[in-house]
Write a protein that holds these residues in place. Structure first.
Motif, PDB file in Angstrom:
ATOM      1  N   ILE A  33      -8.979   0.371  -9.521  1.00  0.00           N
ATOM      2  CA  ILE A  33      -9.675  -0.716  -8.833  1.00  0.00           C
ATOM      3  C   ILE A  33     -11.139  -0.312  -8.796  1.00  0.00           C
ATOM      4  O   ILE A  33     -11.509   0.677  -8.175  1.00  0.00           O
ATOM      5  N   GLN A 147      -7.139 -18.278  -0.654  1.00  0.00           N
ATOM      6  CA  GLN A 147      -7.418 -17.198  -1.592  1.00  0.00           C
ATOM      7  C   GLN A 147      -6.111 -16.616  -2.138  1.00  0.00           C
ATOM      8  O   GLN A 147      -6.058 -16.191  -3.291  1.00  0.00           O
ATOM      9  N   ARG A 148      -5.061 -16.641  -1.324  1.00  0.00           N
ATOM     10  CA  ARG A 148      -3.760 -16.196  -1.823  1.00  0.00           C
ATOM     11  C   ARG A 148      -3.294 -17.090  -2.965  1.00  0.00           C
ATOM     12  O   ARG A 148      -2.751 -16.612  -3.959  1.00  0.00           O
ATOM     13  N   ILE A 151      -5.125 -16.140  -5.961  1.00  0.00           N
ATOM     14  CA  ILE A 151      -4.579 -14.917  -6.556  1.00  0.00           C
ATOM     15  C   ILE A 151      -3.292 -15.232  -7.314  1.00  0.00           C
ATOM     16  O   ILE A 151      -3.091 -14.779  -8.446  1.00  0.00           O
ATOM     17  N   LEU A 162      -7.493  -8.112 -13.472  1.00  0.00           N
ATOM     18  CA  LEU A 162      -7.876  -9.111 -12.475  1.00  0.00           C
ATOM     19  C   LEU A 162      -9.366  -8.955 -12.185  1.00  0.00           C
ATOM     20  O   LEU A 162      -9.840  -7.859 -11.863  1.00  0.00           O
ATOM     21  N   SER A 164     -12.514 -10.222  -9.820  1.00  0.00           N
ATOM     22  CA  SER A 164     -12.689 -10.848  -8.513  1.00  0.00           C
ATOM     23  C   SER A 164     -14.171 -10.909  -8.170  1.00  0.00           C
ATOM     24  O   SER A 164     -14.838  -9.887  -8.074  1.00  0.00           O
ATOM     25  N   THR A 168     -13.564 -12.027  -1.060  1.00  0.00           N
ATOM     26  CA  THR A 168     -13.367 -12.007   0.392  1.00  0.00           C
ATOM     27  C   THR A 168     -14.634 -12.369   1.162  1.00  0.00           C
ATOM     28  O   THR A 168     -14.639 -12.344   2.386  1.00  0.00           O
ATOM     29  N   ILE A 183      -4.430  -7.369  -2.731  1.00  0.00           N
ATOM     30  CA  ILE A 183      -4.916  -7.038  -4.075  1.00  0.00           C
ATOM     31  C   ILE A 183      -4.497  -5.621  -4.444  1.00  0.00           C
ATOM     32  O   ILE A 183      -4.020  -5.351  -5.541  1.00  0.00           O
ATOM     33  N   GLN A 184      -4.627  -4.724  -3.469  1.00  0.00           N
ATOM     34  CA  GLN A 184      -4.271  -3.332  -3.737  1.00  0.00           C
ATOM     35  C   GLN A 184      -2.769  -3.202  -4.027  1.00  0.00           C
ATOM     36  O   GLN A 184      -2.370  -2.540  -4.986  1.00  0.00           O
ATOM     37  N   SER A 187      -1.984  -4.662  -7.376  1.00  0.00           N
ATOM     38  CA  SER A 187      -2.482  -3.810  -8.454  1.00  0.00           C
ATOM     39  C   SER A 187      -1.521  -2.652  -8.706  1.00  0.00           C
ATOM     40  O   SER A 187      -1.242  -2.291  -9.847  1.00  0.00           O
ATOM     41  N   VAL A 194      -8.260  -3.738 -11.833  1.00  0.00           N
ATOM     42  CA  VAL A 194      -9.043  -4.711 -11.070  1.00  0.00           C
ATOM     43  C   VAL A 194     -10.535  -4.381 -11.164  1.00  0.00           C
ATOM     44  O   VAL A 194     -10.943  -3.247 -10.931  1.00  0.00           O
ATOM     45  N   LEU A 196     -13.818  -5.703  -9.389  1.00  0.00           N
ATOM     46  CA  LEU A 196     -14.223  -6.613  -8.323  1.00  0.00           C
ATOM     47  C   LEU A 196     -15.680  -6.429  -7.962  1.00  0.00           C
ATOM     48  O   LEU A 196     -16.259  -5.362  -8.122  1.00  0.00           O
TER      49      LEU A 196
END
Ligand SMILES: Nc1ncnc2c1ncn2[C@@H]1O[C@H](COP(=O)(O)OP(=O)(O)OP(=O)(O)O)[C@@H](O)[C@H]1O
Ligand SMILES: [Mg+2]
Lengths: 355, 252
Positions: A33, A147-148, A151, A162, A164, A168, A183-184, A187, A194, A196
């Protein structure tokens, strides 16, 4: 997994041209990440958008899992995009279609058979804990729930990557935490890589394994958090551990000590005082759990001259602890924010203090 | 002169009005169908081929996109700036070529369609422009084709605004259809002309006015209902709700 190589991008021509990206190179390892931080206008979004070719760089290339994205067009690019999901700050859900239909759009894009779309969409919604909202319209959901959905939509095509962009930033702290944890978790579970973007250091602190700092289209620092923490004068580290201004004390040298992992437990400083018979005082300290590892930074005032501080730094190095001297003159003693921060940035480039 | 006491007067009046209404509906209906079929794609293409939009480079050619955009823009503006009466007369040879005649209800559809298309293209253009660019970006990031983007994102989002604009378009076609009556087209315009103006029957005029008024109201009402069904954007819905309840909308 993601390899951004010497990417440059400018907008406009002539004197008004904005160099959004200036020879940027970033490597993101598989399963990592990776957080990109930086001020507004630093070029973070532009950088992220080159990864799925929403933005085309003027030069340089982007390779995702061996595929040179920057060379793709048409159907080949669309197929590659199925392997790269993206979530947005403002969610970008289609307002007059239901939550499930929004997710189904991703499946339709991959050519999933009509009868399989809804079950798969529900499965994705279940993954983000929103199966019960499948037939609601996005307007009926809270920001975090939206946001979910974003995702779920991004992951519906089963991507490996992913992206981002400030996912957030429009959410309150508690919801931010939930989304970051999601997200974590995803992942880990799905083996996602990821990339982000954020302007909040807390996001980096909470879920990132590695980070890069951007400024005026350039990458100033990058590395794993552990590397950054133990890098002298790292600005990312300084922001992760705010130990305050370095006030000069007459007859003292100021040394920053950073430890990550096990060494945090060792009573290094106490031992230091014993070994050298020095009256070491602590000016500031910050302890954080970063990437699940205890890490900290302590700012010490050590009586004596440069030779003393050098000996202390060497000894700390023997213990596996990174330390370096901070020049109080350049970090500034007057805490007026603007001038202090500019002088601090010069110190990182100028001060060549041996570590 | 008219003779309201004549036993044939009222049945005749009603029959004339009904026939005129039917002809008007026929002309306007067909003109609107053709206008939609032609105008909707043109409007989408007109906006889509703008710089930075989803159709800026059709078949991979930015040049082609620019050319299409320029030509479409020009034609639409030209169509919108020519007065209808001039357009109608200018189209007589074309209509005759197409249908063999320029007199009657059928041929009247040609100028009505030609005048409505640029108008409707403009309606579509505005509606498409209002769609949140973030949605295009999201669809692109999903690897959606342009066709999918148009069908699943652009049209659902633009439909309410297009429907509201379509109501205005139909209303103006009705308007123009009355004028068509002057050059031999049928419909309520013709009724007003032949009975009202040439035979001084104010009752016919009143009948035409009432029918047109009711027609326009009905169309406005129906399209507004459809637009609501198609889903007004959440932001607008909040604004509407706020206006109704007198409570300020809460930022999401
Ligand atoms: N499409 C564009 N046209 C012109 N200039 C642009 C465009 N996109 C970005 N820029 C410029 O490029 C620079 C970098 O923009 P970018 O959006 O990447 O910054 P950012 O780091 O994401 O900022 P923020 O944190 O505010 O989102 C800015 O100066 C911006 O004005
Ligand atoms: Mg940005």
């Amino acid at each position: 997994m993601i390899s951004i190589e010497h990417v440059s991008r400018r907008f406009g021509d002539g004197p008004d041209a904005v160099v959004a990206l200036d020879d940027v190179s970033i490597q993101v390892a598989r399963g990592q990440i990776f957080g990109v931080v930086g001020q507004s206008g630093a070029g973070k979004s532009t950088l992220l958008r080159t990864v799925n070719a929403l933005e085309r760089p003027d030069s340089g290339r982007v390779v995702v899992d061996g595929v040179e994205v920057t060379a793709l067009t048409g159907q080949a690019l669309r197929t590659e995009r199925h392997r790269i999901g993206m979530v947005f700050q403002h969610f970008n859900l289609v307002g007059n279609r239901t939550v499930a239909q929004n997710v189904e759009l991703a499946l339709e894009a991959t050519g999933t058979a009509k009868k399989d779309r809804r079950p798969k969409a529900l499965e994705m919604l279940d993954l983000v804990g929103l199966a019960h909202k499948a037939d609601d319209k996005p307007a009926q959901l809270s920001g975090g729930q939206r946001q979910r959905v974003g995702i779920a939509r991004a992951l519906a095509s089963g991507p490996d990557v992913l992206l981002s962009d400030e996912a957030t930033s429009a959410l309150d702290p508690e919801t931010t935490r939930q989304i970051l944890d999601l997200i974590q978790r995803l992942s880990r579970e799905l083996g996602l890589t990821v990339l982000l973007i954020t302007h909040e250091m807390d996001v980096v602190k909470r879920i990132c394994d590695a980070a890069a700092l951007m400024e005026d289209g350039r990458v100033i620092e990058q590395g794993t958090l552990e590397q950054l923490i133990t890098t002298p004068h790292s600005r990312v580290a300084a922001e992760l551990f705010p130990v305050g201004e370095a006030h000069g004390i007459p007859g003292h040298r100021i040394v920053d000590v950073t430890y990550a992992g096990l060494s945090a437990d060792r009573p290094v400083i106490a031992q230091l005082s014993r070994d050298f018979g020095l009256d070491v005082s602590i000016l500031g300290a910050a302890l954080e759990t970063i990437g699940g590892v205890q890490a900290g930074r302590t700012r010490l005032a050590i009586p004596g001259d440069e030779t003393t501080s050098r000996r202390v730094i060497d000894r700390l190095g023997d213990h596996g602890v990174t330390a370096w001297e901070v020049d109080p003159a350049t970090t500034g003693t007057i805490a007026t924010s603007a001038s202090a921060s500019t002088s601090a940035s010069t110190s990182t480039t100028k001060a060549e203090v041996p570590a | 002169m008219i003779d309201v006491t004549s036993p044939t007067f009222w049945p005749q009046l009603i029959q004339v009005l009904l026939e005129g209404t039917w002809e008007t509906l026929y002309m306007v209906g067909i003109a609107m169908v053709i206008t939609t079929i032609v105008g909707l794609p043109l409007g989408i293409v007109l906006v889509g081929t703008e710089r930075g939009r989803f159709l800026e480079a059709p078949f991979g050619s930015r040049r082609l996109g620019q050319a299409i955009n320029a030509v479409l823009g020009f034609v639409v503006n030209l169509g919108r700036s020519v007065p209808f009466i001039v357009l109608m007369i200018a189209l007589i040879p074309f209509t005759r070529l197409l249908l063999g005649s320029f007199i009657g209800t059928g041929p009247a559809i040609v100028p009505l369609t030609i005048v409505a298309i640029p108008f409707f293209v403009r309606v579509v253009e505005i509606a498409v422009r209002e769609v949140d660019p973030g949605l295009f970006e999201a669809a692109e990031s999903l690897g959606a084709s342009r066709w999918l983007l148009v069908r699943r994102v652009l049209l659902p989002q633009a439909t309410p605004a297009i429907l509201l604009g379509a109501a205005t378009t139909v209303t103006s076609i009705i308007n123009f259809s009355a004028m068509v009556g002057v050059v031999g087209g049928g419909g309520l315009g013709n009724v007003a002309l032949t009975y009202g103006m040439q035979r001084y029957s104010w009752l016919h005029i009143v009948g035409v006015v009432i029918i047109l008024f009711v027609l326009v109201q009905l169309i406005q009402w129906a399209f507004t209902l459809l637009a609501k069904r198609a889903g007004i954007e959440p932001a607008k819905r909040r604004r509407v709700a706020a206006a109704e309840t007198g409570v300020e909308p809460v930022k999401a």
